[in-house]
Structure formats: C-alpha cells, structure tokens
Design an enzyme around this catalytic site. Structure first.
Site, PDB file in Angstrom:
ATOM      1  N   THR A  44      -8.453   6.686  -2.243  1.00 38.30           N
ATOM      2  CA  THR A  44     -10.178   6.294  -2.569  1.00 38.30           C
ATOM      3  C   THR A  44     -11.142   7.318  -2.159  1.00 38.30           C
ATOM      4  OG1 THR A  44     -10.358   5.403   0.030  1.00 38.30           O
ATOM      5  CG2 THR A  44      -9.758   3.723  -1.990  1.00 38.30           C
ATOM      6  N   HIS A  79       0.906  -1.204   0.128  1.00 39.32           N
ATOM      7  CA  HIS A  79       0.138  -0.020   0.139  1.00 39.32           C
ATOM      8  C   HIS A  79       0.877   1.091  -0.060  1.00 39.32           C
ATOM      9  CE1 HIS A  79      -4.249  -1.149   0.401  1.00 39.32           C
ATOM     10  NE2 HIS A  79      -3.665  -2.471   1.208  1.00 39.32           N
ATOM     11  N   LYS A  87       0.675  14.314   1.041  1.00 41.36           N
ATOM     12  CA  LYS A  87      -0.636  14.566   0.903  1.00 41.36           C
ATOM     13  C   LYS A  87      -0.882  16.047   0.430  1.00 41.36           C
ATOM     14  CE  LYS A  87      -2.362  10.468   2.862  1.00 41.36           C
ATOM     15  NZ  LYS A  87      -3.004   9.486   1.815  1.00 41.36           N
ATOM     16  N   LYS A 103     -14.847   8.407  -4.308  1.00 42.76           N
ATOM     17  CA  LYS A 103     -16.022   8.664  -3.573  1.00 42.76           C
ATOM     18  C   LYS A 103     -16.662   9.984  -4.036  1.00 42.76           C
ATOM     19  CE  LYS A 103     -14.165   5.902   0.199  1.00 42.76           C
ATOM     20  NZ  LYS A 103     -13.391   6.060   1.492  1.00 42.76           N
ATOM     21  N   LYS A 148      -8.417  13.549   3.965  1.00 41.71           N
ATOM     22  CA  LYS A 148      -7.560  12.475   4.174  1.00 41.71           C
ATOM     23  C   LYS A 148      -6.621  12.430   5.269  1.00 41.71           C
ATOM     24  CE  LYS A 148      -6.375  13.613  -0.092  1.00 41.71           C
ATOM     25  NZ  LYS A 148      -6.632  12.092  -0.864  1.00 41.71           N
ATOM     26  N   ARG A 149      -5.852  11.429   5.620  1.00 42.17           N
ATOM     27  CA  ARG A 149      -4.716  11.611   6.752  1.00 42.17           C
ATOM     28  C   ARG A 149      -4.024  12.888   6.576  1.00 42.17           C
ATOM     29  NH1 ARG A 149      -0.862   8.120   6.651  1.00 42.17           N
ATOM     30  NH2 ARG A 149      -1.048   7.250   4.672  1.00 42.17           N
TER      31      ARG A 149
END
Length: 804
Positions: free
Chosen positions: A643, A349, A541, A647, A535-536
C-alpha cells in the site's frame, strides 16, 4: 453538516482548559491545548456517533465486524477535523490566537496498534467504511505499548516500550457496562442432561475480564460515526485471589502489553495464542449480545451480521462463534455450522508459506481446549463431507488438523463463505499455487479485492501544497470522489500546472530535509532525487537489493573521482521484528554503510543515506509527499499487494518496481512509460523453483561488479559489520540467495540509471508525476470497501435506508 463558529470553539476551549487544568487559554501549554481541543471535537463527534448507532438499531441494518489483530490509525486530530468539516475553521481560529495547529498536532501520540501494511489497511478501511456510510465496526486489541519504539544504538535496532497511553487517549471511551468474561485453560468435559443432550462443563478455567475501549470512526462529512472497539484485559473480581504473585499478574498483563509477543519460545507462543483468543472471544460475545437485543431468530443471523477475518490471527472467530451457538444457544451442529459459514469471510494477506499461521495441537489443547474440540470436529466433518467428492490425497492436504499441527488458514477457508486476496496477482497465485487445492474444492469462494488507501489522509492531510494545486487546477470534487483526480489528465501539456506540481513537491522536500537535519544532524540537498523505501524490514522486500545498488554507485564514484551524478538521497524507514535476526543484521549494515558514505567528503555529497528510526504513520506522512522515487522491489510473487506504492503514487512519486503485488495494477493504470519496471517476472521465479537451477555463486563468479559489492561485506571496506557482513554474504552465496537479489541486480541497476536519466528532463518527469497522481484514484479504500460491501458482506449504507 454541524456548524461551529470561531467564538463557540474558543469558548469551548476555554471551558475545557478551566475544568481540566484550572488554567487560562493564554497560559496553556501545547499539550494542554491538544487535550482540551480533542475533548471539544470528541463532544461534537459523539453526538453523531450516538445518532448513527440509534439509526442502526432502529433500522436493524446488517453490520460488518472487521476483526484485525492490528490497527494503525496514527494520529486522529487532523483526520477527525477534516472529516467533520472543521479543519479550516479550527486552523484559522488557532491562528487568530497565534497558535500553530501543527504544533498542537505534534502533541498527539500515534496509536501504535500495528506493525505495517496489515494494520494501516485496517485503519484505512475503518475510515472508508464510515465515509461510504456503511454500517461497520472494527474489533481489535488495546495494546499498552503497541509494537515497540525503535532506536538505533551503534547502528543496531534497539526496541523500547512505546508508551503511547502514558498520558491517556483523548479519543477513546471506556465502556465498563459492555465488559465480558473470557475463559481459557482448564479442562472440558460433557455431562448428559435429563433430556439426553450433552452439556459442556468446565473446570479449573482461568477468567479474563475484557473491557472495551471504543473510538469513533468518523465518516467524511456525512454525519456517520462508526465504532472501532479495542479490548483491554483486567482481572475479574472473582479471580483476584488466583493471581497472587506479581509474576502471575504480569503474565495476564502481557496479554495486551505488546503486539506480536516473541513466539520463539513456549511462553511467548502461549501468550500469543491467549491474545488471539482473548480479542476474538470478547468480540464475538459482544456481537451476539447485540444480536439478542434485536429479538430475532438465530436463523436470521447472517442477514444481520457479517464477520470479517483480516488474515489468520482472528481465525478462532469460527470455532468461538460455533461454541456460543452450540453450547449457549443450544443449536444443532448443522444449524450452527450453516449460520457460521454464512457469517464469516476471510482475507488472505500472504503468499509466504511460513506466514500462514499454524499452532501445535498440544498448545491449543492446553490454552483453549474447547476451541480444539470444535476445530477437531470441524475437521472430522470436513473429511466426511468431501470423501465422496474428492480424492483422499486432496482431502488430506486440505485438512485443518494434520499430524500434530492445526492450520489456521485452512480453518479460515473451510469455515467461511469467501476468501479473497489483496491484488490481482496475489489472488491469482492463491488460486493457482498457494491455495490451489482449496480452489479446486471451493472455486466459488475465491475472489480478489485489491487493497486501497484512505486518500483523504495521504493527500488532503499529508500534502496540503499538492492539494491546493489540485483545487486550483481541477476544482474540489476530487476531495469527495477521488476518481475525479482523472481530470488532471487534461493538463499533461500545461507547463504552468507542471511547474506548480514541481513547486509543491519541492516544498515538501525542503520540509523533510529540515526534519532530517533536526533529527539526525545530517544535511541533505533538497534538489537531490529523494529515493524512498518505507516498509517492514523483511528479506523478501529486498531492502538489501537497494543497498547493493547504493554500494555499486558509491564504488563507481570512488573509482572515478571525476564522475558526477545527480545527487541522490536514499531514505529508509523500517522496523524488524525483535526475533528476526537477519532483518536486524540488514538494519545494522545499512546504518554502517550510511555512516561510511555520509562522511566521505571525496564523493562531494552526491549520495546520502538516511535511515529514519521508528517508522510509523506520522513519519510516513512526512516522507511520502517528499518522495521522487517509490521503491517497490520485492521479489515478484512475494508481496501480496503493498500500500506504500499507492500512497507514493498518489503524491506524485515514480514507482521503481518489480511486477509484484499491486505494482502490476499501477503499471496498468499509468502505462509502461510512467513506471520503471525491472527484474524477474512471477513466471520466471516459479520456473526457477520448478527447475531448481538457480545458482547465485555462478552469477557471482561471472559478474565483477557483484563480486566487488559482495566482497565489501567481508573484506573490511565497510567498518563495524564483521559478523553481520559475513551473515549477509553467506545468505547470498552459501545459502543460494533465497530472494534472487543477484539475478535481479543488473536489471535493477539499469532501472536506477533510467531513473537518473529521466529525472534530468524536469518537464517530462513532472508530466509522469502528473499521470501517476491523476490515475491514483482507482486505489481508494472507498472503492475497495464498496466492493467488499457489495460482493462479500452484503451491507448497505445507512442513508440508503434513510432514503427509503
């Protein structure tokens, strides 16, 4: 399909309320109604669960066991009602009693068993495996407090216990009869038996009692209910005397207290390793006990059992499986290894080297000495088996045991028959860069399985207004088969359909605006562009890049008071790991910038920043349907898949993205004109790495706007961030901007300008939204798990057997 009447449901509710609370329905609280309704629904699903399990036993079907340290199911009431075909009936029945289903749903606690994408993916897969009729089980940990409950105090993240089990979990069943003992610590030695074979002996071991708590994973209207098994820890009766002090008992309780104990110290690392071995050993023992019930030869194990390792946390599945085959079943090493490698498969991952799990030999020896012995022997035999085929340099680079360190990803690859990435780019990078050495050695083991999402939850449940538009426009078949969302492409020029899509979006934006006001006191304009990054919180990110643009936009408005932009609401949801100091500093700065901008009357509410605390599945279900813009802005080559991008796309948001992870496949699905791409490509990123010629200070010196924005972190323009602002400023300039934010800044700002420009043409914008919704079916978890089933696990649906 099970049929239930309104009359029967009310009778069951009344019975449960009377038996459990000695109360009439009319006098019951919402919480009491939730637990009583949950019991009624569980009673229905339990019948299907029992029948499913009996059929698996009768058919002796091959089953997959999905090992994951995280599961993030969220709330299950609405999902269970939908999958049982009871959603509308229960909603209408409660309405007849003047009870709002949503109020009842609010009483349920999120099952806080995960952190982010990894755990939510595992839960989407559980839903999809059951919905495809596939024989599959989850195996994880029943955390007492999950990750943590996030609050903001003076802008700082504060971690509080998330006591989600305080009032019990209506969906789980404790199975004492299935409990197993897990041994750790102590010493391991060998004794020669009379027949000359060596027998493993243990001394001074600690024993944990692993008690399974099973939750039914209900398939979508197909009568299939699979099992998610979560293990809780207890002290065995035989060990009561060894845990005398409160401190000793607390150490044991810590094993299943929280997800990801702080591993910045030795005690935390020890607990984390015990935690990983605990759920692996309990799960493997349970699986092999089931297999023995079948009465089959060990040689047939791989024809009946598939074990999937979701990231490296469960990689000890491999030596633990070997331990039982060697020490308890007394197979030869060659037999045991052949079976084990056929049973095991592994999903990687991550691309980040630091996220590839490693353990010190000293800790492994101390905590799980038998695991270390087996890993050491796997490593020794691996070197021998490869010595005549590959160069010594290649073999040494791919060894499991290197120096004083054990590489768990290496163990997972060497000990399994399949290694997959989770998006095409990610899988390609695994082969070409991150795990290239292993790809040279095992090319046939590598494959791609792009992530998918449970579209039932993220559309049918989370967005009823949009679901109704789809029903009225293309019929109901998309609910069963999400590929039929493609039918929506026939309505690109139908202005009435586009108007209905816009109205559905507006409904959800108003709902979210009301929620924001109720929970933060901040009033936001539902006519604004809702720009969402959820998100985290991690440097790669690049929530910080988002913030840099917000500051640019703010300064533009301050410098030009006459300027008007389309109002924008920037919505963040993110938790930072408790020990991740830099990420927590970014949270503090975002919150302080929000405080500055949200209270500045001179910009006329053209920008609002909302950082909603304690981001979880339930909060995502409120945010995602209301989003106009989906921020997927990680540095290209760093996000394995993502993901939230899927969504948000499914709910008609336009993706603003780098060419990273599954964003590439979203672009391929919708076309360049229906996504907004910016920034460096993966090839350009790697060129910087190779040439070592990236200079953030050079970009800073040449770009006045970047200077203006970055200087605000240290010159007092943003209040209350003296320490955090300096930390961020230094990370970007002194430490050369590890994730290339400054290089992508101008491109990102241009992409944001394009978003604003395109949003002005509402008809064209809605057409783009329609195209995103219509093409989202390819990212269904149903399709993803079917690929796993066909290519890796080799399992068949139960009804495939029943029809033979």
């Amino acid at each position: 399909m099970f049929m239930l009447t309104k009359k029967e449901l009310i009778a069951e509710l009344r019975k449960n309320l009377q038996e459990d609370y000695a109360i009439e329905l009319e006098d019951a609280t919402s919480e009491e109604i939730f637990f009583s309704l949950g019991s009624a629904i569980k009673g229905i699903s339990n019948q299907k669960w029992q029948k499913t399990w009996k059929n698996y036993l009768k058919e002796q079907q091959k089953q997959v066991y999905y090992f994951s340290i995280e599961f993030l199911p969220g709330k299950l009431l609405k999902s269970n009602l939908l999958n049982l075909g009871l959603y509308e009936l229960v909603k209408e029945t409660l309405a007849d009693l003047t009870i709002d289903l949503e109020e009842i749903v609010e009483q349920e606690k999120d099952m806080a068993l995960g952190n982010g994408g990894l755990g939510r993916l595992a839960s989407c897969f559980m839903d999809a495996i059951a919905s495809k009729g596939l024989p599959g089980n989850g195996n994880g940990i029943r955390y007492n407090y999950g990750l943590f409950k996030q609050q903001f105090v003076d802008g700082y993240q504060v971690e509080l216990p998330d006591d989600w089990l305080k009032k019990g979990n209506v969906w789980e069943i404790r199975r004492d009869s299935k409990a197993v003992d897990v041994h750790y610590g102590g010493n391991v030695f060998f004794e020669k038996k009379e027949d000359g074979h060596l027998k493993v002996q243990y001394e001074n071991q600690r024993i944990l009692r692993a008690v399974p708590y099973d939750t039914g994973m209900i398939g979508y209207q197909n009568n299939i209910v699979n099992t998610m098994r979560l293990w809780g820890v207890e002290i065995p009766h035989s060990e009561e005397g060894k845990y005398r002090s409160i401190e000793e008992r607390r150490v044991l309780e810590d094993i299943t207290a929280v997800l990801y104990p702080d591993d910045s110290n030795e005690k935390g690392r020890c607990i984390r390793l015990i935690q990983e071995y605990f759920f692996v050993s309990a799960g493997i023992q349970s699986i092999l006990r089931y297999y023995q019930r079948l009465g089959l030869s060990p040689s047939l194990l791989s024809e009946k059992i598939a074990i999937h390792i979701n990231d490296t946390h469960p990689a000890l599945c491999i030596p633990e499986f070997m331990r039982i085959l060697l020490d308890e079943w007394e197979l030869s090493w060659e037999q045991a290894w052949d079976i084990t490698s056929k049973v095991m498969s592994y999903t990687n991952h991550t691309i980040l080297a630091e996220a590839l799990e490693k353990w010190p030999i000293s800790l492994m020896k101390n905590v799980v000495p038998r695991m270390f012995q087996i890993i050491e022997e796997i490593d020794r035999r691996y070197v021998l088996s490869m010595s005549a085929i590959h160069s010594d340099e290649l073999i040494q680079r791919t060894r499991i045991v290197q120096g004083s360190t054990i590489h768990m990803a290496h163990l997972a690859i060497i000990g399994s028959h399949s290694t997959n990435g989770v998006a095409k780019l990610h899988s390609d990078l695994l082969k070409s860069v991150v795990l290239h050495d292993f790809y040279v050695i095992f090319p046939d083991r590598f494959n791609n399985k792009t992530n998918g999402i449970a579209q039932r939850r993220w559309l049918q449940l989370a967005n009823e207004p949009l679901s109704k538009v789809l029903d009225d426009t293309i019929g109901h078949t998309w609910r069963q088969d999400s590929s039929n969302l493609k039918l929506l492409m026939n309505y690109q020029k139908d202005t009435s359909v586009l108007a209905k899509l816009a109205a559905a979006k507006q409904t959800k934006k108003i709902e979210l605006a009301d929620f924001i006001e109720a929970n933060t006191g901040i009033i936001v304009n539902p006519e604004a562009i809702f720009d969402v990054q959820i998100k985290r919180l991690h440097a790669y990110k690049r929530q910080l890049l988002n913030l840099l643009h917000i500051l640019k936009q703010y300064f533009d408005l301050k410098d030009h008071p006459e300027k008007r932009i389309h109002p924008r609401v920037y919505i963040f949801g993110a938790k930072a790991a408790p020990s991740y100091h830099y990420a927590k500093s970014i949270i503090k700065v975002i919150n302080e910038v929000a405080s500055l901008i949200n209270h500045d009357a001179t910009i006329h509410d053209q920008i609002k920043i909302i950082f909603l605390p304690n981001y979880n599945v339930s909060l995502a279900e409120k945010i995602i349907p209301a989003a106009d813009v989906s921020e997927q802005i990680s540095l290209a080559s760093k996000e394995a898949s993502g993901t939230s991008n899927m969504k948000l796309m499914l709910n008609g948001a336009i993706t603003l993205a780098t060419l990273d992870g599954a964003n590439i496949e979203i672009r391929d699905a919708v076309g360049d004109e229906n996504i907004v791409i910016f920034g460096l490509s993966e090839a350009q990123v790697y060129a910087y790495y190779e040439n070592k010629n990236y200079s953030s200070i050079e970009i800073y010196e040449k770009n006045p706007m970047i200077q203006r924005v970055l200087n605000a972190f240290i010159n007092g323009e943003i209040p209350n961030i003296e320490q955090e602002g300096r930390e961020i400023f230094d990370s970007l300039l002194t430490y050369n901007d590890e994730y290339f934010l400054l290089r992508d800044f101008d491109s990102y700002c241009a992409a944001q300008s394009r978003i604003e420009q395109e949003y002005q043409n509402s008809t064209d914008w809605q057409r783009r939204c329609l195209i995103n919704i219509a093409n989202a079916g390819v990212f269904s978890a149903d399709e993803t798990v079917q690929q796993y089933a066909d290519d890796i696990w080799h399992i068949e649906p139960l009804f495939a057997h029943e029809s033979k």
